[in-house]
Design a protein around this motif. Sequence first.
Motif, PDB file in Angstrom:
ATOM      1  N   LEU A 358       0.847  -1.186   0.000  1.00  0.00           N
ATOM      2  CA  LEU A 358       0.000   0.000   0.000  1.00  0.00           C
ATOM      3  C   LEU A 358       0.881   1.234   0.000  1.00  0.00           C
ATOM      4  CD1 LEU A 358      -2.681  -1.009   2.676  1.00  0.00           C
ATOM      5  CD2 LEU A 358      -2.982  -0.933   0.194  1.00  0.00           C
ATOM      6  N   ILE A 360       1.051   4.257   1.121  1.00  0.00           N
ATOM      7  CA  ILE A 360       0.502   5.219   2.081  1.00  0.00           C
ATOM      8  C   ILE A 360       1.616   5.631   3.039  1.00  0.00           C
ATOM      9  CG2 ILE A 360      -1.974   4.760   2.021  1.00  0.00           C
ATOM     10  CD1 ILE A 360      -1.604   2.569   4.048  1.00  0.00           C
ATOM     11  N   SER A 391      -6.003   9.055   2.655  1.00  0.00           N
ATOM     12  CA  SER A 391      -5.695   8.185   1.519  1.00  0.00           C
ATOM     13  C   SER A 391      -6.912   7.326   1.213  1.00  0.00           C
ATOM     14  CB  SER A 391      -4.501   7.284   1.838  1.00  0.00           C
ATOM     15  OG  SER A 391      -3.339   8.050   2.079  1.00  0.00           O
ATOM     16  N   ILE A 393      -8.238   4.182  -1.026  1.00  0.00           N
ATOM     17  CA  ILE A 393      -7.632   3.013  -1.672  1.00  0.00           C
ATOM     18  C   ILE A 393      -8.704   2.189  -2.375  1.00  0.00           C
ATOM     19  CG2 ILE A 393      -6.348   0.876  -1.225  1.00  0.00           C
ATOM     20  CD1 ILE A 393      -5.415   2.372   1.432  1.00  0.00           C
ATOM     21  N   TRP A 398      -5.868  -2.382  -4.864  1.00  0.00           N
ATOM     22  CA  TRP A 398      -5.045  -1.884  -3.765  1.00  0.00           C
ATOM     23  C   TRP A 398      -4.219  -0.661  -4.140  1.00  0.00           C
ATOM     24  CZ3 TRP A 398      -7.407  -3.991   0.012  1.00  0.00           C
ATOM     25  CH2 TRP A 398      -7.856  -5.301  -0.068  1.00  0.00           C
ATOM     26  N   LYS A 399      -4.696   0.111  -5.116  1.00  0.00           N
ATOM     27  CA  LYS A 399      -4.036   1.355  -5.507  1.00  0.00           C
ATOM     28  C   LYS A 399      -4.707   2.549  -4.813  1.00  0.00           C
ATOM     29  CE  LYS A 399      -1.389  -0.762  -8.527  1.00  0.00           C
ATOM     30  NZ  LYS A 399       0.072  -0.941  -8.256  1.00  0.00           N
ATOM     31  N   VAL A 400      -3.890   3.543  -4.480  1.00  0.00           N
ATOM     32  CA  VAL A 400      -4.436   4.788  -3.933  1.00  0.00           C
ATOM     33  C   VAL A 400      -5.007   5.594  -5.088  1.00  0.00           C
ATOM     34  CG1 VAL A 400      -3.909   6.940  -2.734  1.00  0.00           C
ATOM     35  CG2 VAL A 400      -2.836   4.798  -1.987  1.00  0.00           C
TER      36      VAL A 400
END
Length: 517
Positions: A358, A360, A391, A393, A398-400
């Motif tokens: 992730l 983040i 953030s 997601i 699982w991408k921001v």
Amino acid sequence: MQHFSRLCMLAAALLASSPASAAEPVPAVYARHCASCHGIDRLGGTGPALLPENLERLRKPEALKVIANGRAASQMMAFGDKLSAAEIQALTDFVYTPPASVPVWGLAEIKASRIENFKAGSLPDTPAFKADLLNLFVVVETGDHHATLLDGDSFKPIHRFQTRFALHGGPKFTPDGRYVYFASRDGWIAKFDIWNLKITHEIRAGINTRNLAVSGDGRYVIVGNYLPQTLVVLDAADLTPLKLIEAKDDTGKRSRVSAVYDAAPRKSFIAALKDVKEVWEIPYTDEHEPIFPGLVHDFRMAEALADKGPFPVRRIPLDDYLDDFYFDQPYQHLMGASREGGKGQVVNLDARIKVADLDIPGMPHLGSGITWDYQGRPVMATPNLKSGVISIIDMKNWKVIKRVETLGSGFFMRSHENTPYAWTDNFMSPAKDTLTIIDKRTLEVARNLTPEPGKTAAHVEFTRDGRYALVSIWEMDGALIVYDAATFKEVKRLPMSKPSGKYNVYNKTTRSAGTSH
């Protein structure tokens, strides 16, 4: 006085090698500046225990900086303007030196501490008051160590009662909402019968406790401890201890327990270890029941099922430490991050492997995350304890997909299925008196709201229908403020003593996507 004498004896040896410029004996410095939060015997209070085994991930050079400059995203204040460099050095040496003895707190001590005010099942099965039993709130007032049971329709207090010192980790309900369990920093667990307004049982499950969880079937309570480094399983009916699990890896390296939560669809508890790169799954089903239907033929699952006995531990190795985590709604994936920040990780609990990183940075507070559907896809949003950013997601890849700028770093984020808005605080920043409200449809800031200028505003929770949002003014002369969740207009204000968390029975027991679990 006995604890203080032990500190003085330990300090004598330290002082012999401490700089001569230290103005006070180390015990006096510790007692004056540290004991109120960390305990006179260093076993913890509102702050964690200060013992060598609790400081493994904090090296001495970093500890010097923490004492001098404070620690972000915590209540640890800076002492660089109060203590000399020599005093800070001596104090650091002091907390890294083992005490003469650390109390043993095993099953025998836990059992001996148990208090039974009422036998399980002895109180009436009819509520002592009239209200929607699923639209009640438990409000924790940390200012004077009380909790208030609040009617979520009239917003009138039903009952206010004293709690143990420094509750932590959030109260947890049984599935029917009748009972709620509290954990205090010093290890006391209390069972409260909401219908009868009585504390029925108490037990001290640890010396320095992180949090507790209640099983999805309402049969068990599990407690995660910093000290001793254990997980303790209790019978939810009367808090009888059932099992003590030492938190250590297969090499014997011990660890504090970062957090433990119930994963009801999996019929298991999930525990993160602060000092070992593992996450544990602990099933609470009977042995003859399949733990994860349809997966017993997977080779990893066959390996996991080899661990027999009640409350077996299934170890999942990780790439990094896990201090904080959040589940997706099906409880198939766990999203976690360490306090040191950097990239988070996604773990598939069925396959027992990491499946994604992730992106983040900072210090995401995943335990306060929420989820909703955005343009047909599930998303998760998390505040950040070091950065003024939310953030968001995409939980499919699982991408921001968006970073929403806020007024400052925040601690809590909340929403509800019946509102288009998500509310977050700016708790760790100069803008701590202001809440940021985000439109879940556009991922843009809808407005900033300041309930009381100069006073900390935090921890939003919604009524069961999502119509009203309740906000804490986190001050000794604080208040609980009720807002219309659609218009953001104030509806009611109730004076309270530093109200922190507030917990709606329906939202918690149904695992609303808008609140932490």
